[in-house]
Design a protein around this motif. Structure first.
Motif, PDB file in Angstrom:
ATOM      1  N   TYR A   1      -0.199   9.766 -13.004  1.00  0.00           N
ATOM      2  CA  TYR A   1      -0.049   9.226 -11.641  1.00  0.00           C
ATOM      3  C   TYR A   1       0.792  10.177 -10.795  1.00  0.00           C
TER       4      TYR A   1
ATOM      5  N   GLU B   1      -2.929   0.592  -4.432  1.00  0.00           N
ATOM      6  CA  GLU B   1      -3.067   2.054  -4.572  1.00  0.00           C
ATOM      7  C   GLU B   1      -1.914   2.785  -3.866  1.00  0.00           C
TER       8      GLU B   1
ATOM      9  N   GLU C   1     -10.236  -3.185 -11.387  1.00  0.00           N
ATOM     10  CA  GLU C   1      -9.811  -1.798 -11.647  1.00  0.00           C
ATOM     11  C   GLU C   1      -8.424  -1.742 -12.278  1.00  0.00           C
TER      12      GLU C   1
ATOM     13  N   ASN D   1       1.790  11.635  -6.574  1.00  0.00           N
ATOM     14  CA  ASN D   1       2.507  10.400  -6.258  1.00  0.00           C
ATOM     15  C   ASN D   1       3.966  10.483  -6.717  1.00  0.00           C
TER      16      ASN D   1
ATOM     17  N   LEU E   1       0.066  -1.756  -8.963  1.00  0.00           N
ATOM     18  CA  LEU E   1      -0.967  -0.750  -8.661  1.00  0.00           C
ATOM     19  C   LEU E   1      -2.035  -1.246  -7.685  1.00  0.00           C
TER      20      LEU E   1
ATOM     21  N   ARG F   1       0.835  -1.207   0.000  1.00  0.00           N
ATOM     22  CA  ARG F   1       0.000   0.000   0.000  1.00  0.00           C
ATOM     23  C   ARG F   1       0.866   1.252   0.000  1.00  0.00           C
TER      24      ARG F   1
ATOM     25  N   ARG G   1     -10.316  -4.301  -6.446  1.00  0.00           N
ATOM     26  CA  ARG G   1      -9.169  -3.611  -7.057  1.00  0.00           C
ATOM     27  C   ARG G   1      -8.654  -4.367  -8.291  1.00  0.00           C
TER      28      ARG G   1
END
Ligand SMILES: Nc1ncnc2c1ncn2[C@@H]1O[C@H](COP(=O)(O)OP(=O)(O)OP(=O)(O)O)[C@@H](O)[C@H]1O
Length: 237
Positions: free
Chosen positions: A173, A145, A110, A178, A142, A73, A107
């Motif tokens: 991104y 997240e 996604e 990030n 990914l 994470r 996720r």
């Protein structure tokens, strides 16, 4: 934020990484560049806790990777493409990572969508092209997240459209605040993607800073590299 301070790695008599220091900061794409064998993968393996530095420190959000509470994470990583078992379906590879890291199953759909693998999700990885394997690796990175992405040669094996898709994705991104660190031996491609560049040659950092500063006075990043290393175009790659 990624911070390396004086990182060295000795493999037997070979000093593969020699006092490497640089940072990669939020909101920017940092390109980690150098020819084959320069020490990029060795440095990233140390950063991601896969290998141990002979000396120096490599920190992710102020901590060494092994100390991170929820590594997936915090930092999404791709070191050797997808590194998925060939007999596994793409979706099962992602399920396995999600389950073992307590990431919600939602996720998976996604990230498959993000990397354009939705239609190939149930195909076995051995049938994936190199580009599809790269995309599966990115999907896995990914899943959690993460605020930080570390990708070793993410566009290797991709066709021009695939390269552009990844480039656009990485730029957006980073634009969300990030941190993106990607290694490459492709100067021209990285010039299109990176805000900051760190150039490594024979284990040592020979230049780092905003792209426009490193390339100042040179027609391209590649020419800047040749000037910095005292090599001629075409001889060292
Ligand atoms: N496990 C190892 N044992 C011995 N030498 C190693 C090991 N891993 C890397 N090296 C050596 O360290 C040097 C740096 O390798 P590294 O893979 O980090 O370079 P790289 O910049 O990632 O290159 P490439 O783009 O070819 O992957 C090379 O000379 C390589 O042969």
């Amino acid at each position: 934020m990624i911070e390396l301070t004086n990182v060295s790695k000795q493999y037997g008599p070979k000093l593969a990484v020699d006092g490497v220091s640089f940072s990669a900061v939020p909101g920017r794409v940092t390109g980690f560049l150098g020819p084959n064998g320069a020490g990029k993968s060795s440095t990233l393996r140390i950063l991601l806790g896969v290998d141990r530095a002979t000396s120096g420190t490599a920190l992710i959000d102020g901590q060494p990777y092994p100390s991170l509470q929820q590594p997936l994470r915090t930092v999404g990583a791709m070191l050797d493409g997808a590194s998925a078992l060939p007999e596994r379906r793409g979706i099962d590879h992602l399920r396995w990572i999600a389950q073992s890291n307590r990431i919600p199953a939602q996720r998976i759909g996604e990230v498959l969508e993000t990397v354009g693998l939705t239609d190939a999700a149930k195909v076995r990885v051995r049938k994936y092209s190199l580009g599809m394997q790269q995309r599966l690796g990115l999907a896995a990175a990914l899943l959690g997240e993460p605020r930080i992405l570390v990708l070793d040669e993410p566009v290797n094996g991709l066709d021009p459209e695939g390269i552009r898709t990844i480039r656009t994705f990485l730029r957006s991104y980073a634009a969300k605040g990030n941190t993106v660190l990607l290694s490459s031996h492709l100067m021209g491609e990285t010039e299109e993607t990176a805000d900051d560049v760190v150039i490594i040659n024979r284990g040592r950092i020979i230049a780092s800073g905003p792209l426009e500063e490193v390339t100042a006075g040179h027609p391209s990043l590649e020419e800047a590299f040749f000037a910095l290393t005292g090599t001629q175009s075409g001889l060292s790659w």
